[in-house]
Design a protein around this motif. Sequence first.
Motif, PDB file in Angstrom:
ATOM      1  N   TYR B 412      14.260 -29.037  36.187  1.00  0.00           N
ATOM      2  CA  TYR B 412      15.113 -28.000  35.615  1.00  0.00           C
ATOM      3  C   TYR B 412      16.352 -27.791  36.501  1.00  0.00           C
ATOM      4  CZ  TYR B 412      16.654 -23.280  34.386  1.00  0.00           C
ATOM      5  OH  TYR B 412      17.415 -22.199  34.037  1.00  0.00           O
ATOM      6  N   TYR B 413      16.124 -27.741  37.842  1.00  0.00           N
ATOM      7  CA  TYR B 413      17.257 -27.513  38.754  1.00  0.00           C
ATOM      8  C   TYR B 413      18.162 -28.731  38.850  1.00  0.00           C
ATOM      9  CZ  TYR B 413      14.612 -23.386  39.776  1.00  0.00           C
ATOM     10  OH  TYR B 413      13.944 -22.203  39.630  1.00  0.00           O
ATOM     11  N   LEU B 414      17.571 -29.901  38.665  1.00  0.00           N
ATOM     12  CA  LEU B 414      18.382 -31.111  38.598  1.00  0.00           C
ATOM     13  C   LEU B 414      19.366 -31.009  37.426  1.00  0.00           C
ATOM     14  CD1 LEU B 414      18.670 -33.923  39.898  1.00  0.00           C
ATOM     15  CD2 LEU B 414      16.965 -34.758  38.306  1.00  0.00           C
ATOM     16  N   GLY B 415      18.836 -30.540  36.290  1.00  0.00           N
ATOM     17  CA  GLY B 415      19.677 -30.349  35.105  1.00  0.00           C
ATOM     18  C   GLY B 415      20.761 -29.310  35.356  1.00  0.00           C
ATOM     19  N   ILE B 416      20.373 -28.200  36.003  1.00  0.00           N
ATOM     20  CA  ILE B 416      21.352 -27.166  36.329  1.00  0.00           C
ATOM     21  C   ILE B 416      22.431 -27.739  37.242  1.00  0.00           C
ATOM     22  CG2 ILE B 416      21.686 -25.019  37.653  1.00  0.00           C
ATOM     23  CD1 ILE B 416      20.547 -24.499  34.944  1.00  0.00           C
ATOM     24  N   GLY B 417      22.011 -28.569  38.204  1.00  0.00           N
ATOM     25  CA  GLY B 417      22.972 -29.195  39.113  1.00  0.00           C
ATOM     26  C   GLY B 417      23.994 -30.023  38.355  1.00  0.00           C
ATOM     27  N   ARG B 418      23.537 -30.774  37.363  1.00  0.00           N
ATOM     28  CA  ARG B 418      24.475 -31.603  36.583  1.00  0.00           C
ATOM     29  C   ARG B 418      25.401 -30.734  35.748  1.00  0.00           C
ATOM     30  NH1 ARG B 418      20.146 -36.300  36.134  1.00  0.00           N
ATOM     31  NH2 ARG B 418      21.120 -37.684  37.652  1.00  0.00           N
ATOM     32  N   LEU B 419      24.839 -29.657  35.185  1.00  0.00           N
ATOM     33  CA  LEU B 419      25.685 -28.734  34.418  1.00  0.00           C
ATOM     34  C   LEU B 419      26.727 -28.075  35.317  1.00  0.00           C
ATOM     35  CD1 LEU B 419      23.423 -26.727  31.926  1.00  0.00           C
ATOM     36  CD2 LEU B 419      25.354 -28.236  31.416  1.00  0.00           C
ATOM     37  N   ALA B 420      26.278 -27.670  36.525  1.00  0.00           N
ATOM     38  CA  ALA B 420      27.198 -27.021  37.466  1.00  0.00           C
ATOM     39  C   ALA B 420      28.319 -27.974  37.839  1.00  0.00           C
ATOM     40  CB  ALA B 420      26.455 -26.565  38.712  1.00  0.00           C
ATOM     41  N   THR B 421      27.986 -29.253  37.981  1.00  0.00           N
ATOM     42  CA  THR B 421      28.997 -30.253  38.301  1.00  0.00           C
ATOM     43  C   THR B 421      30.066 -30.297  37.214  1.00  0.00           C
ATOM     44  OG1 THR B 421      27.239 -31.538  39.309  1.00  0.00           O
ATOM     45  CG2 THR B 421      29.311 -32.660  38.924  1.00  0.00           C
ATOM     46  N   PHE B 422      29.587 -30.272  35.982  1.00  0.00           N
ATOM     47  CA  PHE B 422      30.530 -30.312  34.858  1.00  0.00           C
ATOM     48  C   PHE B 422      31.414 -29.069  34.852  1.00  0.00           C
ATOM     49  CE2 PHE B 422      31.602 -29.332  30.431  1.00  0.00           C
ATOM     50  CZ  PHE B 422      32.302 -30.485  30.113  1.00  0.00           C
ATOM     51  N   ALA B 423      30.758 -27.891  34.977  1.00  0.00           N
ATOM     52  CA  ALA B 423      31.522 -26.638  34.943  1.00  0.00           C
ATOM     53  C   ALA B 423      32.535 -26.600  36.082  1.00  0.00           C
ATOM     54  CB  ALA B 423      30.573 -25.449  35.031  1.00  0.00           C
ATOM     55  N   ALA B 424      32.111 -27.043  37.280  1.00  0.00           N
ATOM     56  CA  ALA B 424      33.011 -26.995  38.433  1.00  0.00           C
ATOM     57  C   ALA B 424      34.227 -27.878  38.209  1.00  0.00           C
ATOM     58  CB  ALA B 424      32.268 -27.456  39.685  1.00  0.00           C
ATOM     59  N   THR B 425      34.019 -29.025  37.563  1.00  0.00           N
ATOM     60  CA  THR B 425      35.139 -29.923  37.308  1.00  0.00           C
ATOM     61  C   THR B 425      36.151 -29.276  36.374  1.00  0.00           C
ATOM     62  OG1 THR B 425      33.532 -31.690  37.498  1.00  0.00           O
ATOM     63  CG2 THR B 425      35.699 -32.288  36.705  1.00  0.00           C
ATOM     64  N   VAL B 426      35.636 -28.603  35.343  1.00  0.00           N
ATOM     65  CA  VAL B 426      36.542 -27.929  34.406  1.00  0.00           C
ATOM     66  C   VAL B 426      37.332 -26.846  35.132  1.00  0.00           C
ATOM     67  CG1 VAL B 426      36.655 -26.492  32.339  1.00  0.00           C
ATOM     68  CG2 VAL B 426      35.096 -28.461  32.421  1.00  0.00           C
ATOM     69  N   VAL B 427      36.622 -26.053  35.967  1.00  0.00           N
ATOM     70  CA  VAL B 427      37.313 -24.992  36.703  1.00  0.00           C
ATOM     71  C   VAL B 427      38.349 -25.592  37.656  1.00  0.00           C
ATOM     72  CG1 VAL B 427      37.024 -23.089  38.332  1.00  0.00           C
ATOM     73  CG2 VAL B 427      35.362 -23.419  36.506  1.00  0.00           C
ATOM     74  N   ALA B 428      37.990 -26.727  38.288  1.00  0.00           N
ATOM     75  CA  ALA B 428      38.919 -27.356  39.231  1.00  0.00           C
ATOM     76  C   ALA B 428      40.226 -27.752  38.545  1.00  0.00           C
ATOM     77  CB  ALA B 428      38.273 -28.574  39.885  1.00  0.00           C
ATOM     78  N   ILE B 429      40.151 -28.136  37.288  1.00  0.00           N
ATOM     79  CA  ILE B 429      41.374 -28.488  36.560  1.00  0.00           C
ATOM     80  C   ILE B 429      42.306 -27.286  36.504  1.00  0.00           C
ATOM     81  CG2 ILE B 429      42.297 -29.159  34.309  1.00  0.00           C
ATOM     82  CD1 ILE B 429      39.824 -30.867  33.917  1.00  0.00           C
ATOM     83  N   PHE B 430      41.711 -26.107  36.313  1.00  0.00           N
ATOM     84  CA  PHE B 430      42.559 -24.915  36.263  1.00  0.00           C
ATOM     85  C   PHE B 430      43.040 -24.497  37.646  1.00  0.00           C
ATOM     86  CE2 PHE B 430      40.432 -24.871  32.198  1.00  0.00           C
ATOM     87  CZ  PHE B 430      41.506 -24.625  31.362  1.00  0.00           C
ATOM     88  N   THR B 431      42.156 -24.601  38.664  1.00  0.00           N
ATOM     89  CA  THR B 431      42.633 -24.223  39.994  1.00  0.00           C
ATOM     90  C   THR B 431      43.705 -25.203  40.484  1.00  0.00           C
ATOM     91  OG1 THR B 431      40.711 -25.321  40.954  1.00  0.00           O
ATOM     92  CG2 THR B 431      40.618 -22.947  40.772  1.00  0.00           C
TER      93      THR B 431
END
Lengths: 114, 581
Positions: B412-431
């Motif tokens: 489950y946490y592995l999945g969360i880690g992959r989701l977090a990676t995706f979300a962080a990348t999207v946020v990084a585009i804005f930052t």
Amino acid sequence: MSHTPERYDAEDARDDVREDVADAGTDTGSGRHTAGAFDIRNIIGALLSIYGLILTLASFVGDQSLDKTGGVRANLWTGLALLAAGLAFMAWAKAKPIVVPDHIPHDDDRPAGH
Amino acid sequence: MLISSAQGAVRAADTLITANWLDYLLIAIYFAFVLGIGFMARRQVSDSIDFFLSGRSLPAWVTGLAFISANLGAVEIMGMSATGAQMGLPTVHYFWVGAIPAMLFLGVVMMPFYYGSKVRSVPEFMLRRFGPGAHLVNSLSFALAQLLIAGVNLYLLASIVHALLGWPMWTALIVAAVIVLSYITLGGLSAAIYNEVLQFFVIVASLLPLTLIGLHRVGGYGGLKDKITAAAANNDKITPAKDQLESWPGLPLSGFDSPLLSVIGIVFGLGFVLSFGYWTTNFVEVQRAMASNSISAARKTPIIGAFPKMFVPFIVILPGMVAAVLVNEIVQLKASGGEAAIPGGASGDVKYNDALLLLMRDVLPNGLLGLAIAGLLAAFMAGMAANISAFNTVFSYDLWQTYVQKDKPDHYYLGIGRLATFAATVVAIFTATIAGKFGNIMDYLQTLFGFFNAPLFATFILGMFWKRMTATAGWMGLVAGTLSAIAVWSAGEFGKAFELSGQGLAFVAASTAFVVDIVVSVVVSLMTAPKPEGSLKGLVYSETPKEDLIDPHEASLPFFQRTVPLALIALAMVLVLNVIF
């Protein structure tokens, strides 16, 4: 170098490196194989050699922009240096391979729930 | 709509660097390797420890190179060559004073606590030592900082692609983000670390020829010195040549007028507070060491990294200095005191940050040019990947698992880690778009590190060596320290309370944060109840058996493979470098 292991995890690698140091080159018996292509040294070696080869070849065709480099054949020298470095990495990996055992011991020293 | 696309077309035809098929071939080969590593690493990732900590399986030379590569991104390559072009040799302090001592300290003193306590992240150490208050402050501020810094890396990456291919900024941002995203999501930390090691070699292979050819063009190091002296001779807008060609006392760097204050500012502000804060508590760095295969390898990770690190200035600062006398645009920019608006930069007018790109344009033949571009792209991707792989660990373990969903199965946490990676990348585009608004990226990053890291280091070091320090003191010290840094910085930046150019303001803000954190922590500790005896084993020096902090196998190794002698060798070499330059 026969084939890449199916699963190569923490304990294996930890053991491997110790074995690598302890008895490099002697562990070719049954049930063991090397990390082969996934050994980072082979990856580095391959990339540097390919770059070296391309730059060396390129230095004999096309414009070398000697006006930019101040007369130095930059592609040629860099290419040869990269080729040497790349081959050295592959030789290192060949001389001291990482050996992967087939059995997979479980990591017990991790705290429960982690 | 029509107008903007027409501008885009004009831009596209007018790129900063003219790359040909050979350059594109070299770049394409690099990307094939990067993605290939992601796919190969994927086969190894079977649980969350594999994904987040590389299964704690890597040898020290791999983690050691990854340790410095994780930092050899936007900050060092563009920022340091920019600072080198602007103020010359004093820039080396960011390495010899601002990195090496702290890296050695991390390996010798702090790493046993991190690795030995088996925590999976730096904030988790905070949780075990001080409880949820300090942990939450640390995890949140760290996660936020990583998103911002990932944005800086991404912005620089996109501006290179823009300058090279003439792609619109937005397209470049998204394509770059997708590549980073794909290899981390596939291979986790192993892929990130393997790529960092690979990147290190590509960077050296591209910047070393650039430096050598550049020096050859200006007539060697002697010729460089003569040209810098000549340029600064009759122009009071340029830093005096003697300040540019000697690393000490480093007046242009600190922005102080007095040599004594400047030395104190550099040693205490940069060398102690900022750099110890950054190198010893920053999980991006510490995570690399945690991925190693033994406590001995973990301790040696930053120490092995220190050796290449001390020579990195020669391939990033020197090209900047060469650019400032060889590249027309940078020569003019410097002659005007950095104020002239000269067209032809990576993003609008030429800035010091363009020094390296313009030098590449002027001295590298096609072929080497492609290698250099691949190296720069690699550095920015690795920098961003490091931020994101540290972010996803802290987010998954320290925020999600600790405060949101506690007892789920590992996958489950592995999945969360992959989701977090995706979300962080999207946020990084804005930052990334925020980062684009700051002229000198170094200032921006140093400021951030000052806010987050200086108080963190104070809390860690006090907590590791003073068992009386309490949980309440942990979080109150952090909050007070961070707020005081923000207050000092705002007063200097907006209120004009002090006049400090250079990095002086960041030094002062970070030092204030450090002192405030210590004072608040001590005072609050004395007023609150300490943690019970026995709960601090492995976390506080006096409560931990000495044999838990060292590797018993190490005594059998030759001296050059042991932690402390290795650190002493590195320290001696850095002292010699400081004396020479």
